[in-house]
Design an enzyme around this catalytic site. Structure first.
Site, mmCIF file in Angstrom:
data_model
loop_
_atom_site.group_PDB
_atom_site.id
_atom_site.type_symbol
_atom_site.label_atom_id
_atom_site.label_comp_id
_atom_site.label_asym_id
_atom_site.label_seq_id
_atom_site.Cartn_x
_atom_site.Cartn_y
_atom_site.Cartn_z
ATOM 1 N N HIS A 61 -28.123 60.311 40.178
ATOM 2 C CA HIS A 61 -29.004 61.357 40.719
ATOM 3 C C HIS A 61 -29.467 60.954 42.103
ATOM 4 C CE1 HIS A 61 -31.816 58.467 38.987
ATOM 5 N NE2 HIS A 61 -32.853 59.099 39.495
ATOM 6 N N HIS A 63 -32.315 60.328 43.570
ATOM 7 C CA HIS A 63 -33.523 59.577 43.898
ATOM 8 C C HIS A 63 -33.052 58.348 44.678
ATOM 9 C CE1 HIS A 63 -36.324 61.442 40.639
ATOM 10 N NE2 HIS A 63 -36.413 62.075 41.800
ATOM 11 N N ASP A 65 -33.634 55.258 45.018
ATOM 12 C CA ASP A 65 -33.302 53.935 44.455
ATOM 13 C C ASP A 65 -31.946 53.917 43.750
ATOM 14 O OD1 ASP A 65 -34.792 55.636 42.645
ATOM 15 O OD2 ASP A 65 -34.924 53.964 41.241
ATOM 16 N N HIS A 66 -31.274 55.063 43.705
ATOM 17 C CA HIS A 66 -29.953 55.123 43.056
ATOM 18 C C HIS A 66 -28.801 55.358 44.042
ATOM 19 C CE1 HIS A 66 -31.400 55.038 38.848
ATOM 20 N NE2 HIS A 66 -32.516 55.359 39.488
ATOM 21 N N HIS A 141 -34.278 64.231 33.580
ATOM 22 C CA HIS A 141 -35.067 63.551 34.605
ATOM 23 C C HIS A 141 -35.735 64.622 35.463
ATOM 24 C CE1 HIS A 141 -36.269 59.965 36.565
ATOM 25 N NE2 HIS A 141 -35.516 60.067 37.628
ATOM 26 N N ASP A 211 -31.509 57.813 35.292
ATOM 27 C CA ASP A 211 -32.851 57.735 34.701
ATOM 28 C C ASP A 211 -33.008 58.913 33.739
ATOM 29 O OD1 ASP A 211 -33.122 55.768 36.610
ATOM 30 O OD2 ASP A 211 -34.624 56.817 37.786
ATOM 31 N N HIS A 269 -33.705 49.120 34.454
ATOM 32 C CA HIS A 269 -34.545 49.996 35.280
ATOM 33 C C HIS A 269 -36.031 49.716 35.033
ATOM 34 C CE1 HIS A 269 -36.012 53.844 37.103
ATOM 35 N NE2 HIS A 269 -34.964 53.665 37.883
HETATM 36 ZN ZN LIG Z 1 -35.043 58.597 39.261
#
Ligand SMILES: [Zn+2]
Length: 303
Positions: A61, A63, A65-66, A141, A211, A269
């Protein structure tokens, strides 16, 4: 066997000991990267993994941090003279993000880069080759998000060399026998397949779910998964926060692993607020015994 190397076991706020998300999935002939948080290429270097062996990248996804490490990784692959094409599977928007970065920085690549938009509303087979299939799994998510399942294809049965000799099995007949056919010899005798062959290695599977708020139902594609990576951002005393932020707790991840009849569970995570991870294990173990915590640089395998 499928082996996975944890490149980032942390969540959005990095710690020196926990990078943002990334996992390398290795099978006999390929390396796949799932998620590419900031610093992922450094993690690959640190743990002595080839950047150029990666031909397929799967982003769960959008976000930060990914995916924040993606532009850095693909740029380095280019600077190292890569020629092999690279394929990126990600929710809508990834291509635009990378193309803006390339345009403004006037970057160009020595290889072809293709994007495949993943529809996060349903599960589908999104890629396959001779040995592996990759499916996406919709997650719950705050934004469109997909987990990924890597499933080895079952290999044909193996013919015992002794039987080839004994029954003088010609080369042309072997393909059918490997697929389960009996053999009729020169004298017309039928030799049952069960006498000629042994089963090939078990086809194994790995699923990466991050996530996500824990899913109520386990999708059938996850039934009996051999190795399951499930996010556990929080411990159970923060279940409300997990609910509000669409994340999971260790206990919820364990319950989910049990529902899937998974063989082995890796929790990851982790929120940066946790220094120690043993409580994640203590929370999950009564529900799912074969549980492990992800740590950067740690390998796990399906066997
Ligand atoms: Zn996320």
């Amino acid at each position: 066997m499928i082996s996975v190397l944890v490149l980032g076991s942390g969540s959005a706020t990095p710690r020196v000991d926990r990078n943002p998300s990334g996992i390398l999935v290795n099978s006999a002939n390929s390396s796949f990267l799932v998620d590419c948080g900031e610093g992922t290429q450094l993690q690959l270097r640190k743990y002595k993994q080839s950047l150029q062996r990666i031909n397929h990248i799967f982003i769960t996804h959008l976000h930060a941090d990914h995916f924040l490490g993606l532009f850095g990784l693909i740029s380095t692959q280019g600077m190292l003279g890569r020629e092999k094409p690279l394929q990126i599977f990600a929710p809508k928007g990834m291509e635009e993000i990378i193309k803006v970065q390339m345009k403004i920085t006037k970057s160009w690549l020595t290889y072809s880069l293709s994007f495949h938009e993943v529809d996060c509303s349903k599960s589908a087979l999104i890629w396959e080759d001779k040995e592996m299939e990759v499916y996406n799994v919709p997650l719950d998510h705050k934004i469109a998000c997909s987990g990924y399942v890597f499933k080895q294809k079952k290999k044909p049965r193996n013919i015992l060399p002794l039987k080839i000799e004994q029954h003088k099995i010609p080369v042309y007949a072997r393909k059918e026998i490997k697929l389960g056919a009996d053999f009729v010899d020169e004298k017309g005798r039928v030799i049952p397949n069960s006498e000629l062959t042994v089963d090939s290695e078990k086809a194994l599977s790995f699923a990466y779910l991050s996530d996500t708020k824990v899913l109520n139902e386990a999708p059938t594609i996850l039934n009996d998964v051999d190795l399951l990576y499930h996010e556990a951002t929080f411990l159970n005393d923060m279940a409300d926060r997990a609910e509000a932020t669409h994340h999971s707790t260790a206990e919820q991840a364990a319950e989910f692993a049990a529902k899937c009849a998974a063989k082995k569970l890796i929790l990851g995570h982790f929120s940066s607020r946790y220094d120690e991870l043993h409580e994640f294990v203590s929370e999950a173990k009564p529900i799912f015994a074969n549980v492990h915590v992800a740590e950067d640089g740690k390998w796990f395998s399906t066997e």
